[in-house]
Design a protein around this motif. Structure first.
Motif, PDB file in Angstrom:
ATOM      1  N   THR A  62      48.505  27.393  -9.028  1.00 28.13           N
ATOM      2  CA  THR A  62      49.543  27.821  -9.966  1.00 28.13           C
ATOM      3  C   THR A  62      50.752  26.899  -9.814  1.00 28.13           C
ATOM      4  OG1 THR A  62      50.532  29.321  -8.367  1.00 28.13           O
ATOM      5  CG2 THR A  62      48.795  30.230  -9.796  1.00 28.13           C
ATOM      6  N   LEU A  99      47.954  26.006 -13.285  1.00 29.36           N
ATOM      7  CA  LEU A  99      47.987  27.132 -14.217  1.00 29.36           C
ATOM      8  C   LEU A  99      49.177  28.039 -13.950  1.00 29.36           C
ATOM      9  CD1 LEU A  99      44.267  28.063 -13.603  1.00 29.36           C
ATOM     10  CD2 LEU A  99      45.129  26.950 -15.654  1.00 29.36           C
ATOM     11  N   GLY A 105      48.334  34.133 -11.928  1.00 27.76           N
ATOM     12  CA  GLY A 105      47.177  34.937 -12.300  1.00 27.76           C
ATOM     13  C   GLY A 105      46.069  34.152 -12.963  1.00 27.76           C
ATOM     14  N   GLY A 106      46.213  32.834 -13.048  1.00 23.57           N
ATOM     15  CA  GLY A 106      45.162  32.008 -13.636  1.00 23.57           C
ATOM     16  C   GLY A 106      45.254  31.827 -15.137  1.00 23.57           C
ATOM     17  N   HIS A 107      46.400  32.133 -15.710  1.00 25.84           N
ATOM     18  CA  HIS A 107      46.595  31.977 -17.155  1.00 25.84           C
ATOM     19  C   HIS A 107      46.896  30.531 -17.523  1.00 25.84           C
ATOM     20  CE1 HIS A 107      46.729  36.064 -18.773  1.00 25.84           C
ATOM     21  NE2 HIS A 107      47.186  36.406 -17.579  1.00 25.84           N
ATOM     22  N   LYS A 141      49.037  28.331 -19.619  1.00 20.24           N
ATOM     23  CA  LYS A 141      50.347  28.545 -20.241  1.00 20.24           C
ATOM     24  C   LYS A 141      50.586  27.636 -21.441  1.00 20.24           C
ATOM     25  CE  LYS A 141      51.956  31.838 -17.762  1.00 20.24           C
ATOM     26  NZ  LYS A 141      52.187  33.128 -18.397  1.00 20.24           N
ATOM     27  N   ARG A 155      41.311  24.135 -21.010  1.00 20.91           N
ATOM     28  CA  ARG A 155      40.144  24.979 -20.711  1.00 20.91           C
ATOM     29  C   ARG A 155      38.865  24.148 -20.679  1.00 20.91           C
ATOM     30  NH1 ARG A 155      38.853  30.986 -21.674  1.00 20.91           N
ATOM     31  NH2 ARG A 155      36.632  30.997 -21.235  1.00 20.91           N
ATOM     32  N   PHE A 176      35.739  31.106 -15.982  1.00 22.98           N
ATOM     33  CA  PHE A 176      36.787  31.957 -16.543  1.00 22.98           C
ATOM     34  C   PHE A 176      36.301  33.387 -16.620  1.00 22.98           C
ATOM     35  CE2 PHE A 176      38.291  27.871 -17.741  1.00 22.98           C
ATOM     36  CZ  PHE A 176      39.637  27.991 -18.007  1.00 22.98           C
ATOM     37  N   ARG A 213      40.343  35.203 -20.573  1.00 15.77           N
ATOM     38  CA  ARG A 213      41.288  34.103 -20.767  1.00 15.77           C
ATOM     39  C   ARG A 213      41.845  33.548 -19.457  1.00 15.77           C
ATOM     40  NH1 ARG A 213      45.295  35.568 -25.594  1.00 15.77           N
ATOM     41  NH2 ARG A 213      44.028  34.508 -27.142  1.00 15.77           N
ATOM     42  N   ARG A 214      41.435  34.132 -18.340  1.00 16.08           N
ATOM     43  CA  ARG A 214      41.957  33.712 -17.033  1.00 16.08           C
ATOM     44  C   ARG A 214      40.889  32.996 -16.226  1.00 16.08           C
ATOM     45  NH1 ARG A 214      45.577  38.424 -14.353  1.00 16.08           N
ATOM     46  NH2 ARG A 214      46.656  39.108 -16.210  1.00 16.08           N
ATOM     47  N   ASP A 261      38.865  32.409 -12.880  1.00 22.50           N
ATOM     48  CA  ASP A 261      38.432  33.244 -11.765  1.00 22.50           C
ATOM     49  C   ASP A 261      39.095  32.685 -10.499  1.00 22.50           C
ATOM     50  OD1 ASP A 261      37.183  34.668  -9.774  1.00 22.50           O
ATOM     51  OD2 ASP A 261      35.138  34.186 -10.427  1.00 22.50           O
TER      52      ASP A 261
END
Length: 124
Positions: free
Chosen positions: A39, A72, A75-77, A79, A89, A99, A102-103, A105
């Protein structure tokens, strides 16, 4: 009541130190292995600048040749928006990152403070 400035960290960094900060952030991003992600905040902490997530984002925007797709939101989003989000992606999926909706893993793919997290599936 005085409101805390959210950009106060950037104001405290001396001009001559900002280049060193950028360099350490770039080194940290380059250290994230293929198939792992971190992150913005995780990169900032690993580089030695906790609370400097915005500076990580700025460095990624200005940097050249960095594996930007591996960084990212919390939380793995992803942005980014639009085509940039789709490109991120696709690049991550090409590296084997899975994934959950939308996140990313994060249990399987998160890289923390210079080390990848261990998973049962990888056997490490």
């Amino acid at each position: 009541m005085k409101r805390k400035n959210s950009r106060s960290l950037a104001g405290k960094i001396k001009q001559e130190d900002s280049g060193a900060m950028r360099l350490r952030i770039e080194q940290t991003v380059r250290a994230i292995p293929r198939g792992k992600v971190s992150t913005y905040g995780g990169v900032a902490r690993a580089a030695g600048f906790p609370g400097a997530a915005r500076q990580v984002a700025s460095t990624l925007r200005r940097g050249f040749g960095l594996p930007w797709q591996r960084v990212l939101g919390a939380g793995g989003h992803i942005k980014l928006t639009g085509d940039s989000a789709m490109e991120q992606r696709l690049r991550l999926e090409a590296e084997g990152v899975r994934f959950r909706g939308r996140r990313v893993d994060m249990k399987a793919h998160e890289w923390k403070d210079g080390r990848a997290t261990r998973t049962k599936a990888s056997g490490k």
